[in-house]
Design an enzyme around this catalytic site. Structure first.
Site, PDB file in Angstrom:
ATOM      1  N   GLY A  19       0.778  -1.223   0.000  1.00  0.00           N
ATOM      2  CA  GLY A  19       0.000   0.000   0.000  1.00  0.00           C
ATOM      3  C   GLY A  19       0.812   1.277   0.000  1.00  0.00           C
ATOM      4  CE1 TYR A 157      -7.128   2.237   9.989  1.00  0.00           C
ATOM      5  CE2 TYR A 157      -8.778   3.846   9.304  1.00  0.00           C
ATOM      6  CZ  TYR A 157      -7.510   3.306   9.179  1.00  0.00           C
ATOM      7  OH  TYR A 157      -6.634   3.817   8.264  1.00  0.00           O
TER       8      TYR A 157
END
Length: 301
Positions: A19, A157
């Site tokens: 990523g 998150y």
């Protein structure tokens, strides 16, 4: 502080096997930087390191779990031994969970915090003594738009990224007061097309997807490396600034928009089956790593 060209920098990047971290490592090496790459998955990390080295810069992999304080400290020492200094440290490693709170275990939520929050704190603590001794350095923490405004199904998150934001802001003021040669930057990406969704813990019945629109990891890499040379306070990548502004002006209205016709729920659901394995506690197979996720056909650059 005097800008240091990328070609003269030693940069440490966590979460470098996939990523944003992988894209940043590749671009930094291509610019001539010496790049120290940290990640948990040894095979994926070495593959990413080799890919970055093709650009011409020197790279060095260190298998590291950022949730392990001693491992992060050892990685910082190894980077200094290898290259003699660190100019920029990028705290990028993170794990993702898409689930109602009631379907997550306490251990799973703790692991999100351990990686996403303590990993940032451990990275900062590991490199700050070196920065302070030199009187200069750039610390870059990768937060998220949902660290300024949370969304349903992303409680753990979002909490972790809110914590990164608070830690970064406090540390920045301390550095400005006590060590003005040290810059502390925060990157706030919106939805980025990375393997994080492939690696996520999912308890929504389907494979999770990023909120549209989706942006390229290279866009975030550009922002990170720009801060490495010319530090900036906060950098939004994608369409996050408007969401953060809306949170400040009318948070209740934003709640309503997200919940109307389950908009925020449906936006996170793909048409693919739910992911069974996830990387909260252990890395996944190396084949699942790379720069991009599954949404390349709708990716903006």
């Amino acid at each position: 502080m005097t800008p240091v060209p990328l070609s003269e920098q030693v940069i440490v990047i966590t979460g470098a096997s996939s990523g944003i971290g992988r894209a940043t490592s590749i671009d930094a090496a291509r610019a001539g930087a010496k790049v120290v790459m940290l990640a948990r998955n040894e095979r994926a990390l070495h593959e990413a390191c080799a890919e970055a080295a093709e650009g011409g810069g020197a790279t060095h992999p260190i298998v590291t779990d950022v949730g392990d304080r001693e491992a992060v400290e050892r990685a910082a020492c190894e980077a200094l031994t290898r290259f003699g200094r660190i100019d920029t440290w990028v705290n990028n490693a993170g794990v993702y969970a898409v689930s109602p709170v009631e379907r997550m275990t306490s251990e799973e939520m703790e692991q999100v915090i351990r990686t996403n929050v303590l990993g940032v704190m451990y990275g900062a603590k590991a490199v700050l003594p070196h920065f302070i001794e030199r009187g200069s350095g750039v610390l870059i923490n990768v937060a998220s738009v949902v660290g300024t405004r949370a969304a349903p199904l992303l409680a753990a998150y979002s909490a972790s990224k809110h914590a990164v934001k608070g830690f970064t802001e406090s540390l920045r003021m301390e550095m400005e007061h006590d060590h003005p040669g040290i810059a502390v930057c925060m990157i706030l990406p919106a939805s980025i097309n990375t393997p994080i969704f492939r690696h996520a813990l999912s308890r929504i019945g389907v494979h999770p997807r990023p909120f549209p629109p989706v942006w390229s990891p290279e866009v975030v890499a550009d922002a990170i490396l720009d801060c490495a040379v010319s530090p900036k306070r906060d950098v939004f990548v994608g369409m996050g600034r408007g969401m953060a502004m809306m949170e400040g002006i009318a948070p209740g209205l934003l709640d309503h928009v997200m919940l109307t016709r389950d908009a925020a729920y449906r936006a996170q659901e793909s048409d693919m089956p739910e992911v069974a394995p996830h990387n909260l506690f252990e890395p996944m197979s190396a084949e699942t790593y790379g720069v991009y996720g599954e949404w390349t056909d709708e990716m903006r650059e």
